[in-house]
Motif scaffolding. Structure first.
Motif, PDB file in Angstrom:
ATOM      1  N   HIS A   2     -50.994  33.827 -81.806  1.00  0.00           N
ATOM      2  CA  HIS A   2     -51.611  35.082 -82.237  1.00  0.00           C
ATOM      3  C   HIS A   2     -50.574  36.093 -82.702  1.00  0.00           C
ATOM      4  O   HIS A   2     -50.923  37.233 -83.012  1.00  0.00           O
ATOM      5  N   GLY A   3     -49.306  35.722 -82.713  1.00  0.00           N
ATOM      6  CA  GLY A   3     -48.286  36.576 -83.301  1.00  0.00           C
ATOM      7  C   GLY A   3     -47.266  37.168 -82.364  1.00  0.00           C
ATOM      8  O   GLY A   3     -46.309  37.809 -82.805  1.00  0.00           O
ATOM      9  N   ALA A   4     -47.435  36.995 -81.050  1.00  0.00           N
ATOM     10  CA  ALA A   4     -46.437  37.520 -80.110  1.00  0.00           C
ATOM     11  C   ALA A   4     -45.118  36.773 -80.284  1.00  0.00           C
ATOM     12  O   ALA A   4     -45.100  35.567 -80.531  1.00  0.00           O
ATOM     13  N   SER A   5     -44.009  37.473 -80.144  1.00  0.00           N
ATOM     14  CA  SER A   5     -42.705  36.843 -80.334  1.00  0.00           C
ATOM     15  C   SER A   5     -42.254  36.126 -79.066  1.00  0.00           C
ATOM     16  O   SER A   5     -42.743  36.386 -77.967  1.00  0.00           O
ATOM     17  N   ASP A   6     -41.299  35.208 -79.229  1.00  0.00           N
ATOM     18  CA  ASP A   6     -40.719  34.513 -78.084  1.00  0.00           C
ATOM     19  C   ASP A   6     -40.077  35.493 -77.114  1.00  0.00           C
ATOM     20  O   ASP A   6     -40.102  35.287 -75.885  1.00  0.00           O
ATOM     21  N   VAL A   7     -39.500  36.558 -77.632  1.00  0.00           N
ATOM     22  CA  VAL A   7     -38.799  37.527 -76.797  1.00  0.00           C
ATOM     23  C   VAL A   7     -39.780  38.327 -75.950  1.00  0.00           C
ATOM     24  O   VAL A   7     -39.544  38.578 -74.761  1.00  0.00           O
ATOM     25  N   ASN A   8     -40.906  38.729 -76.537  1.00  0.00           N
ATOM     26  CA  ASN A   8     -41.835  39.620 -75.850  1.00  0.00           C
ATOM     27  C   ASN A   8     -42.870  38.903 -74.991  1.00  0.00           C
ATOM     28  O   ASN A   8     -43.514  39.535 -74.144  1.00  0.00           O
ATOM     29  N   ALA A   9     -43.080  37.604 -75.201  1.00  0.00           N
ATOM     30  CA  ALA A   9     -44.082  36.863 -74.438  1.00  0.00           C
ATOM     31  C   ALA A   9     -43.417  36.104 -73.298  1.00  0.00           C
ATOM     32  O   ALA A   9     -42.449  35.376 -73.504  1.00  0.00           O
ATOM     33  N   ARG A  10     -43.937  36.269 -72.091  1.00  0.00           N
ATOM     34  CA  ARG A  10     -43.396  35.571 -70.941  1.00  0.00           C
ATOM     35  C   ARG A  10     -44.525  35.169 -70.000  1.00  0.00           C
ATOM     36  O   ARG A  10     -45.662  35.622 -70.138  1.00  0.00           O
ATOM     37  N   VAL A  11     -44.194  34.315 -69.040  1.00  0.00           N
ATOM     38  CA  VAL A  11     -45.174  33.816 -68.081  1.00  0.00           C
ATOM     39  C   VAL A  11     -44.966  34.482 -66.726  1.00  0.00           C
ATOM     40  O   VAL A  11     -43.849  34.530 -66.214  1.00  0.00           O
ATOM     41  N   ILE A  12     -46.037  35.022 -66.158  1.00  0.00           N
ATOM     42  CA  ILE A  12     -46.068  35.438 -64.761  1.00  0.00           C
ATOM     43  C   ILE A  12     -47.288  34.763 -64.151  1.00  0.00           C
ATOM     44  O   ILE A  12     -48.418  35.052 -64.542  1.00  0.00           O
ATOM     45  N   PRO A  13     -47.097  33.847 -63.212  1.00  0.00           N
ATOM     46  CA  PRO A  13     -48.212  33.044 -62.705  1.00  0.00           C
ATOM     47  C   PRO A  13     -49.081  33.791 -61.711  1.00  0.00           C
ATOM     48  O   PRO A  13     -48.800  34.939 -61.335  1.00  0.00           O
ATOM     49  N   GLU A  14     -50.141  33.145 -61.266  1.00  0.00           N
ATOM     50  CA  GLU A  14     -50.909  33.637 -60.140  1.00  0.00           C
ATOM     51  C   GLU A  14     -50.082  33.454 -58.864  1.00  0.00           C
ATOM     52  O   GLU A  14     -49.065  32.741 -58.862  1.00  0.00           O
ATOM     53  N   SER A  15     -50.519  34.080 -57.779  1.00  0.00           N
ATOM     54  CA  SER A  15     -49.725  34.037 -56.553  1.00  0.00           C
ATOM     55  C   SER A  15     -50.584  33.635 -55.364  1.00  0.00           C
ATOM     56  O   SER A  15     -51.819  33.650 -55.420  1.00  0.00           O
ATOM     57  N   ILE A  16     -49.918  33.268 -54.268  1.00  0.00           N
ATOM     58  CA  ILE A  16     -50.583  32.840 -53.038  1.00  0.00           C
ATOM     59  C   ILE A  16     -49.884  33.485 -51.844  1.00  0.00           C
ATOM     60  O   ILE A  16     -48.786  34.043 -51.978  1.00  0.00           O
ATOM     61  N   HIS A  49     -47.083  36.078 -52.925  1.00  0.00           N
ATOM     62  CA  HIS A  49     -47.511  37.358 -53.486  1.00  0.00           C
ATOM     63  C   HIS A  49     -46.337  38.300 -53.726  1.00  0.00           C
ATOM     64  O   HIS A  49     -46.244  38.929 -54.796  1.00  0.00           O
ATOM     65  N   ASP A  50     -45.443  38.428 -52.755  1.00  0.00           N
ATOM     66  CA  ASP A  50     -44.322  39.364 -52.894  1.00  0.00           C
ATOM     67  C   ASP A  50     -43.401  38.962 -54.046  1.00  0.00           C
ATOM     68  O   ASP A  50     -42.917  39.819 -54.800  1.00  0.00           O
ATOM     69  N   GLU A  51     -43.149  37.659 -54.171  1.00  0.00           N
ATOM     70  CA  GLU A  51     -42.256  37.174 -55.225  1.00  0.00           C
ATOM     71  C   GLU A  51     -42.842  37.440 -56.609  1.00  0.00           C
ATOM     72  O   GLU A  51     -42.146  37.889 -57.531  1.00  0.00           O
ATOM     73  N   VAL A  52     -44.127  37.163 -56.777  1.00  0.00           N
ATOM     74  CA  VAL A  52     -44.756  37.341 -58.084  1.00  0.00           C
ATOM     75  C   VAL A  52     -44.917  38.821 -58.409  1.00  0.00           C
ATOM     76  O   VAL A  52     -44.742  39.238 -59.558  1.00  0.00           O
ATOM     77  N   ARG A  53     -45.220  39.639 -57.396  1.00  0.00           N
ATOM     78  CA  ARG A  53     -45.288  41.075 -57.637  1.00  0.00           C
ATOM     79  C   ARG A  53     -43.943  41.604 -58.143  1.00  0.00           C
ATOM     80  O   ARG A  53     -43.896  42.453 -59.043  1.00  0.00           O
ATOM     81  N   SER A  54     -42.860  41.076 -57.599  1.00  0.00           N
ATOM     82  CA  SER A  54     -41.536  41.494 -58.063  1.00  0.00           C
ATOM     83  C   SER A  54     -41.328  41.140 -59.537  1.00  0.00           C
ATOM     84  O   SER A  54     -40.641  41.871 -60.263  1.00  0.00           O
ATOM     85  N   ALA A  97     -50.175  48.256 -52.786  1.00  0.00           N
ATOM     86  CA  ALA A  97     -49.734  47.951 -51.425  1.00  0.00           C
ATOM     87  C   ALA A  97     -48.224  48.111 -51.279  1.00  0.00           C
ATOM     88  O   ALA A  97     -47.726  48.387 -50.180  1.00  0.00           O
ATOM     89  N   ALA A  98     -47.498  47.927 -52.377  1.00  0.00           N
ATOM     90  CA  ALA A  98     -46.042  48.055 -52.345  1.00  0.00           C
ATOM     91  C   ALA A  98     -45.578  49.486 -52.576  1.00  0.00           C
ATOM     92  O   ALA A  98     -44.367  49.733 -52.665  1.00  0.00           O
TER      93      ALA A  98
END
Length: 353
Positions: free
Chosen positions: A151-165, A332-337, A31-32
């Motif tokens: 499971h072995g992912a590093s602190d640098v490579n693992a991040r959180v992106i939440p669900e959106s509304i 939605h727009d913020e999380v997509r970014s 959509a973007a």
């Protein structure tokens, strides 16, 4: 940006929370204006190998879901798509590692979307290989991110992106004020809706109405339990509601209760908090719901139905809201970014290898 989504399943072949998350991300990117290609098992009729729907180009890697065959044919289709970045799901894990091998030849990064805290359809060794080889690993919550790191992912490579509304929907919808309290989620084996019903039974001498939103195999048991507790005259089972119907119910209610034993991300709770509800979460080791209410003025953590009942009473003194703009960052727009920023970061980092 040209994004290749690697997921054998679509909602047409496996309608599960992880697949629905992938669908939301892909649809938002399309959509973007991004060029989105979904590499999957064929779910449409005929001999057409690929077609576009709602801005997403679907490519048939196999004629039907078959994990081993999908993995063997994936490299050919992925090379043909020639993406800037690969967005791979973590289930089954072998698909992600195959995508990484091919992506390495194409010199593009792999962003691994890891939804489940305790995934199945693969061995621990396979998940460790997927987690360590991906350029970035994305989890929907800190609870899942912790599991990814295990499971072995590093602190640098693992991040959180939440669900959106959809905050525009939250702000514009009218309020349906039939209910004082709401519980909302799929009524499956992890719903644990009985805890909410027990809390309501503690309050049967008070004046209240409650709604249970959602459907599933646990609904019949929940309805019988409400009758056994003699509160069925004040508890309405509304079944599944789409967002346009769910939001007015939330805006007109004061309390949202979250009791599920397993929740990678509590999307229903997020909608409720944005709609101004006081969120009361019964802490569960397998659920990330507590992350949304920790430190929140209009949020409470409890550990039992009695505590849940007590907090429902205590929260009655809080003002009634219909919108909480403190959750605008989940739009939605913020999380997509955030996803686009993650892809760009992965592409830039990959360029230094």
């Amino acid at each position: 940006m040209r994004v290749a989504v690697v997921s054998m399943d679509t909602v047409a072949t496996r309608d599960a929370p992880a697949v629905r998350r992938t669908r939301r991300v892909a649809a938002g990117l399309a959509a973007a204006g991004h060029d989105v290609h979904w590499l999957c098992a064929q779910w449409w009729g005929g001999e057409i190998e690929h077609f576009e729907q709602d801005g997403i180009e679907y490519h048939a890697v196999t004629e039907r879901p078959s994990s081993g065959r999908f993995r063997s044919k994936l490299p050919f289709v992925l090379r043909r798509v020639d993406p800037d970045v690969v967005h791979a799901v973590s289930v089954p894990p072998g698909h992600a590692t195959t995508a990484k091998t091919t992506a390495a030849m194409l010199r593009v990064p792999v962003v691994l979307d890891w939804w489940e805290r305790d995934p199945d359809r693969g061995s621990g060794r396979q998940y460790r290989k997927a987690a360590t080889r991906a350029d970035r690993v994305i989890a929907p919550s800190e609870t899942v991110r912790t599991a990814v790191r295990e499971h072995g992912a590093s602190d640098v490579n693992a991040r959180v992106i939440p669900e959106s509304i959809d905050m525009d929907l939250v702000r514009s919808a009218d309020a349906d004020d039939r209910f004082d309290m709401v519980w909302g989620r799929d009524l499956d084996g992890d719903a644990n809706v009985g805890e909410f019903l027990l809390a309501l039974a503690e309050l049967r001498d008070r004046d209240w109405t409650a709604a249970i939103v959602g459907d599933g195999p646990a609904r019949d048991d929940a309805e019988r339990m409400a009758a056994d507790l003699r509160i069925d005259d004040r508890v309405r089972f509304l079944g599944d509601l789409d967002e346009a119907a769910f939001v007015p119910v939330l805006k007109g209610s004061h309390v949202f209760a979250q009791t599920a034993t397993y929740e990678p991300f509590a999307t229903g709770l997020l909608w409720a908090l944005a709609c101004g509800c006081v969120g009361i979460v019964e802490y569960q080791a397998g659920s990330s719901a507590h992350e949304l209410v920790e430190g929140l003025d209009r949020g409470r953590l409890v550990t039992s139905p009695q505590e849940l009942a007590d907090e429902i009473v205590a929260c009655g003194s809080l003002p009634e809201w219909e919108t909480n703009d403190g959750f605008a960052g989940f739009d939605h727009d913020e999380v997509r970014s955030e996803w686009v920023e993650c892809y760009e970061d992965a592409i830039e980092g990959h360029g230094w290898l």
